[in-house]
Write an enzyme that holds these catalytic residues in place. Sequence first.
Site, short mmCIF file in Angstrom:
data_model
loop_
_atom_site.label_atom_id
_atom_site.label_comp_id
_atom_site.label_asym_id
_atom_site.label_seq_id
_atom_site.Cartn_x
_atom_site.Cartn_y
_atom_site.Cartn_z
N ASP A 124 -23.10 14.90 27.78
CA ASP A 124 -22.20 15.54 26.83
C ASP A 124 -22.14 14.65 25.59
O ASP A 124 -22.85 13.65 25.53
CB ASP A 124 -20.81 15.77 27.45
CG ASP A 124 -20.22 14.50 28.05
OD1 ASP A 124 -20.20 13.46 27.34
OD2 ASP A 124 -19.77 14.53 29.20
N PRO A 125 -21.31 14.99 24.59
CA PRO A 125 -21.31 14.17 23.37
C PRO A 125 -20.98 12.69 23.60
O PRO A 125 -21.34 11.84 22.78
CB PRO A 125 -20.22 14.84 22.52
CG PRO A 125 -20.25 16.26 22.95
CD PRO A 125 -20.50 16.20 24.42
N GLU A 172 -24.71 20.11 25.18
CA GLU A 172 -23.82 19.56 24.15
C GLU A 172 -24.46 18.37 23.43
O GLU A 172 -24.00 17.24 23.51
CB GLU A 172 -22.46 19.19 24.74
CG GLU A 172 -21.64 20.39 25.16
CD GLU A 172 -20.20 20.08 25.49
OE1 GLU A 172 -19.34 20.95 25.27
OE2 GLU A 172 -19.92 18.97 25.99
N GLU A 281 -19.91 27.80 26.56
CA GLU A 281 -18.81 27.18 27.31
C GLU A 281 -17.50 27.53 26.63
O GLU A 281 -17.35 27.37 25.42
CB GLU A 281 -18.95 25.65 27.36
CG GLU A 281 -20.06 25.14 28.24
CD GLU A 281 -20.01 23.62 28.41
OE1 GLU A 281 -18.92 23.03 28.27
OE2 GLU A 281 -21.07 23.02 28.66
#
Length: 349
Positions: A124-125, A172, A281
Amino acid sequence: MKINIQNTQLACTIIVALLIITPVTLMAQQGPSFFAKGADISWLPQMEASGYQFYNSKRKPQDCFKILKDHGVNSIRLRAWVNPSDDKASGHCSTAETVAMAKRAKHWGMKVMIDFHYSDSWADPGQQRKPKAWEGHGFPQLLNDLYTYTDGVMKALKQAGITPEWVQVGNETASGMIYPEGSTDHWDSLAQLINKGYDAVKKVSPSTKVILHVDQGNNNARFRTWFDSARSHNAKYDVIGLSYYPYWLKDNPDYSLSIDDLGNNLNDLAARYGKEVMVVEVGGEDNKVQNTYDMLVAVQQKVKAVPNNKGLGLFYWEPEGARSWSKYALSAWGDDGKPTRAMDAFLLK
């Protein structure tokens, strides 16, 4: 009364043409024949293995897939990890398990999205760790690693009779993926990694749409910056994927304060890049059921309103992941093992 035969024949020709063209025109105006109302349920095998029992609205034990289908869910998203552990909290999502879940989705008549994290665990980020088995490899080998792995998963799915409707190359990826080589600090390398994934998907399944995915779906500047770079570095993809979680925005604002920004961003992205868009999402607070229901209705409306039928749908992230099991606050499941009313939003036409 004098009848002009030539004019009569012309009028008949026009009427016949209208009878033929009008249904086609109406079909085009009605939009795409399929709008994804999806759920990422990658926790499901762990929940089932731990003995978690799912109940339908009548308090009867039932397969989670059946419960979701009865609530209007028509698509399933599955995360794929390279070499995951067997840990109950952060394991699972192996190729074998992903294929097994995809087969279950097909059994229930649902379309499938595969979400390649290109990691052994969460990507993810905040974290984009490369798989352990790929560590220490030079960049040419890393490109081959990604291609070979993607190709292998796609072939395993094909052998099982599964053709994913969509595949995400990365999860992401606002800051890139497979650090450090695939960081957005190295867009040339990131684009090469993306294109290797794209090529591997299309080689096995040409009809599958490839998605690139960035979070904060209400943040137009974030998306323009990222996808302008993707375009200038010739990254290949078919669909722009967005996450939308009002809960995770600064100060946890109500969705009503950002929903128009989401809609405007969807419209801008579709027009600016000529691509289809999808909210891959979304999630709301499990203890604010009506608010989450209203938010899901609003998100569907925004996606459907994207011009030229370029809005493909939305996916709720782990709606079945009840807080009593996961400690996650954004599911759509109650402590009683039943879906909350928020899931009824997917029943709307």
